[in-house]
Structures are given as C-alpha cells and as structure tokens.
Design a protein around this motif. Sequence first.
Motif, PDB file in Angstrom:
ATOM      1  N   LEU A   1      40.871  40.365  34.011  1.00  0.00           N
ATOM      2  CA  LEU A   1      39.492  39.878  34.031  1.00  0.00           C
ATOM      3  C   LEU A   1      38.508  41.049  33.969  1.00  0.00           C
ATOM      4  O   LEU A   1      37.498  40.991  33.256  1.00  0.00           O
ATOM      5  N   LEU A   2      38.806  42.112  34.685  1.00  0.00           N
ATOM      6  CA  LEU A   2      37.955  43.298  34.645  1.00  0.00           C
ATOM      7  C   LEU A   2      37.949  43.933  33.258  1.00  0.00           C
ATOM      8  O   LEU A   2      36.914  44.430  32.789  1.00  0.00           O
TER       9      LEU A   2
ATOM     10  N   PHE B   1      36.924  34.733  42.279  1.00  0.00           N
ATOM     11  CA  PHE B   1      38.337  35.084  42.276  1.00  0.00           C
ATOM     12  C   PHE B   1      38.626  36.181  43.304  1.00  0.00           C
ATOM     13  O   PHE B   1      39.663  36.152  43.995  1.00  0.00           O
ATOM     14  N   GLN B   2      37.731  37.160  43.426  1.00  0.00           N
ATOM     15  CA  GLN B   2      37.967  38.232  44.400  1.00  0.00           C
ATOM     16  C   GLN B   2      37.874  37.729  45.832  1.00  0.00           C
ATOM     17  O   GLN B   2      38.573  38.238  46.714  1.00  0.00           O
TER      18      GLN B   2
ATOM     19  N   LEU C   1      48.189  37.626  41.153  1.00  0.00           N
ATOM     20  CA  LEU C   1      46.741  37.478  41.224  1.00  0.00           C
ATOM     21  C   LEU C   1      46.032  38.806  40.941  1.00  0.00           C
ATOM     22  O   LEU C   1      44.988  38.844  40.271  1.00  0.00           O
ATOM     23  N   GLN C   2      46.568  39.904  41.438  1.00  0.00           N
ATOM     24  CA  GLN C   2      45.978  41.212  41.178  1.00  0.00           C
ATOM     25  C   GLN C   2      46.028  41.558  39.686  1.00  0.00           C
ATOM     26  O   GLN C   2      45.084  42.155  39.137  1.00  0.00           O
TER      27      GLN C   2
ATOM     28  N   LEU D   1      41.184  36.211  46.261  1.00  0.00           N
ATOM     29  CA  LEU D   1      42.196  37.264  46.324  1.00  0.00           C
ATOM     30  C   LEU D   1      42.186  37.933  47.700  1.00  0.00           C
ATOM     31  O   LEU D   1      43.250  38.254  48.266  1.00  0.00           O
TER      32      LEU D   1
ATOM     33  N   GLU E   1      43.295  39.782  38.040  1.00  0.00           N
ATOM     34  CA  GLU E   1      42.013  40.444  38.313  1.00  0.00           C
ATOM     35  C   GLU E   1      41.812  41.620  37.360  1.00  0.00           C
ATOM     36  O   GLU E   1      40.711  41.827  36.827  1.00  0.00           O
TER      37      GLU E   1
ATOM     38  N   LEU F   1      34.655  36.304  38.503  1.00  0.00           N
ATOM     39  CA  LEU F   1      35.252  37.452  39.189  1.00  0.00           C
ATOM     40  C   LEU F   1      34.882  37.429  40.673  1.00  0.00           C
ATOM     41  O   LEU F   1      35.732  37.710  41.537  1.00  0.00           O
ATOM     42  N   HIS F   2      33.657  37.083  40.978  1.00  0.00           N
ATOM     43  CA  HIS F   2      33.223  37.011  42.377  1.00  0.00           C
ATOM     44  C   HIS F   2      34.039  35.968  43.141  1.00  0.00           C
ATOM     45  O   HIS F   2      34.565  36.249  44.237  1.00  0.00           O
TER      46      HIS F   2
END
Length: 436
Positions: free
Chosen positions: A198-199, A167-168, A191-192, A171, A195, A164-165
């Motif tokens: 993933l969250l 990827f953000q 992409l959002q 992003l 995310e 996630l880190h």
Amino acid sequence: MHIRKGLFLLLCSLSTVGLRGQPALDTLHFSRQHAETLFLQQNLQLLAARLDIGRAEAQVIQARLWPNPTLSVGEINLWTNAGAEELGSLTGHWGNTAQVAVEVEQLIRTAAKRRKELEKEQVGVAQAQTNFENVLRNLKLEFRNRLSELEFTQQQSQVYQRELHHFQQLLHAYGRGVEAGHASPGSYLRLQAFEIALLQSINAVKEENLHAQRAVKALMGIAAPYEVKLIDEPSPLPFPVDSLRNLDIGTLISLAQESHPELKAAELEMVYADKWLAAERAQRVPDVAVAINYDRGGNIMRDFVGLNVSMELPLFNRNQGHIKVARIAQEQGEINLQQKRNETTNSIVQAWQELLITLDYYEKLASGFEERIDAMLAAYHRSFANDDISLLEYLDFLETYLSNKTATMETRKQVQQRYEALNYAIGRQVAAIPAK
C-alpha cells in the motif's frame, strides 16, 4: 503583469484559509475555473502568440504608407577652370561660377498596387488572430487534461491515505494481539506485507502527482516553491451531462464548420492566395516615376526647371513566375481546405463516439456503486476486527476495493479528457452549444 499575478495568488491563498482552516504556507488552492483564469493571464506561450497579432497589424500600417520621394543633388563643380561662365553669386561672394542640379522624384504606384497590398496584409491580421485562437485551443486542451490528471492523483492519494490510516490502526491492534498470544504471527506478517504494498502504491501516486504539478504550474506561470491543489467541485464532472446527451452529431459538425480555428485558417489561406494573386497581377503594370529638377548652369538656360517622367518597359519581365506561384497557392488552398474539412468531421465523429462510450461506462459505475462499496468496506473492517471473516477474505476485498475506486476515478478522468477532446475537435465549448 507581475503585480496582478501576485494579487491573484494572494487571494487564492486567503481563500484557502476559509476553506481549509490552516493551509500549508506554500500551497495554493484553486477551483478549475480559477486555475484556468490564471492560465489565460500568465501563460507565456499565449502572451508570445498574442504579439503575432500586433506584428500583423504593423504590416497593415506599413502597407498604407506611400513611397518616400527621392532628393538628388548633383553636378556640383569643386573648382573653376578658365572657361567658366560667371553666373552670379549664390550666397555672399560664393557661387559666381558654381554649377548645381537638384531633383525631387516621386514614385507613383499604378494598378492599385498599394490598395491590393493593404488588402493582403489585412488578411494577414485575420490569419494571425486565427493562429492565436488555434494556439489557445491547443493549450487549453493540454491544460485541462493536466488539471484532470492532477485531480485524479489528488483523489487517488486521498483514498489510499484514508485506507492506510484505517489499515495501520487495525495493524497496530493486531500486533498487540500477537504479543498477547491471541493472533497468528503469520497473519500479522501478511498484514505487514500488505502495508508495504500500500505504501508503494502511495509513493507511485505521489510521483504521478509531482509530474502533474510540474505541468500545471508551468502552464499557469506559477513559481516552483508553490504546490497547487484543486478544490473539489460540487459536481464530479465539470459539464452538464444531460445537455450534452441532447446534442446530435449533425449539429456538432455544422457548428464546427463555422467556428473551428483550423478551418478558418484554411479558408483565410484561400482568401490570402486570392489577394496575393491580385497583387502579383498588378505588378505587370509598371510604376511611374515623376520628377521635377532644377539645373543651374548646366543647360541653355541659366536656371532651368524641368519635368521628368520615367517608367519600365514591360518587354521581358511581366511577373509571370510570381503570378504562377500565386495561382498554385490558390489550388493548394482549395485542396487543404477540403482535407481539413474531412479531418475535422472524422475527428468530431470519433471524439463524440468515444465520449458517449466512456460516459455510459462511468454512469454505470457512478450509479450508487461508490456508496455501496464504501459501506461494504466499513462492514469488512468491522467483520475482520470481530473475527467474522478470514484474513484472506479481508485482504482480497481491500485489493478489490482499491482497484475499483481507482477504476472509477480513472474513468471520471477519461470522461473529462474525452469531453475536452470533443471541444478540441469542434473548436468551441460543447456546453455553450444549444441543443437541436
């Protein structure tokens, strides 16, 4: 007990400082070994089960005791009539016409009843100890499986949080490209969406971790405000794989016959039935009561001392029903023991085969696969940042990566749990069994 628990938790907290630098105040870090040590010291079910041994030992103390003698005082006249005979004063001016009888009686148990009851209760102590071993065996299985679940959710959370880190960061950079007109808004929206998914996965893992936390803390006797985290072990599996593979099913079955708590309990059930039958047979012989009595003024002698002997006549009740019950218990014990042997053998065979199958699969996954897929993920990050691959290819690989990492960790957890299932089936730690 509470002081020892507090010191142990404090030491674990202090060890966290050396390992992690700046730990959270309410977080306790344990290795699997230290966690099990606290579990063995503080688990309330174990503490209660251990008291059953003390109860059984108290029954042995009781069985050793002789019956108390009986004191009887009677034939005391409350007044005097005209025909009273003067017998002389008992104390002072009182008792010249008083009559009294005193008797002390002792029951003597025949046919070695006391010894046979004692032997039966001593078997009860062995049964209580075996029952405690079985409670410990069940709780160990539950605790170690909960530790594996906790470890799995921790590792899974670390993987998801790390991705996630990364990827953000990507992003955020992609968002700046959209604002500058260099990137597609549609791709940015895709992409959002990834995310968000993933969250959602991270939240699901957190919920699983909370369930595992609650179970582990309850078994360890830790208060709710604390969070438990496992320290990574040097080896991904907490047992020697090579030593395990050198064992054979025959060795495991034969050793289970010696140490399995349920088999020991079934064998003790037969021994108890034998002692029970011997004790019930002894009840056919009547006990004897011997008494010495003193009678003042109630006999042809003024002060009479006599001996009484009494016993039941076993004409109708020779304890036939209880003897039959004990014989039936013997037969049931033999059947239960054979059934338990069959169940144990089948359980060992199944647990051994399942462990080998899962272990083979895990070793295929662990043979450099994780290193290669981690390196490939870094390459995909760079390729997508340089526009060398499409968004669809990049997201497809990310999904594949997370799925495979989860599968590898899930398989590691299954290996650990099936190893514990084999320990449970055998009744002892497999790693402590010598190879044939």
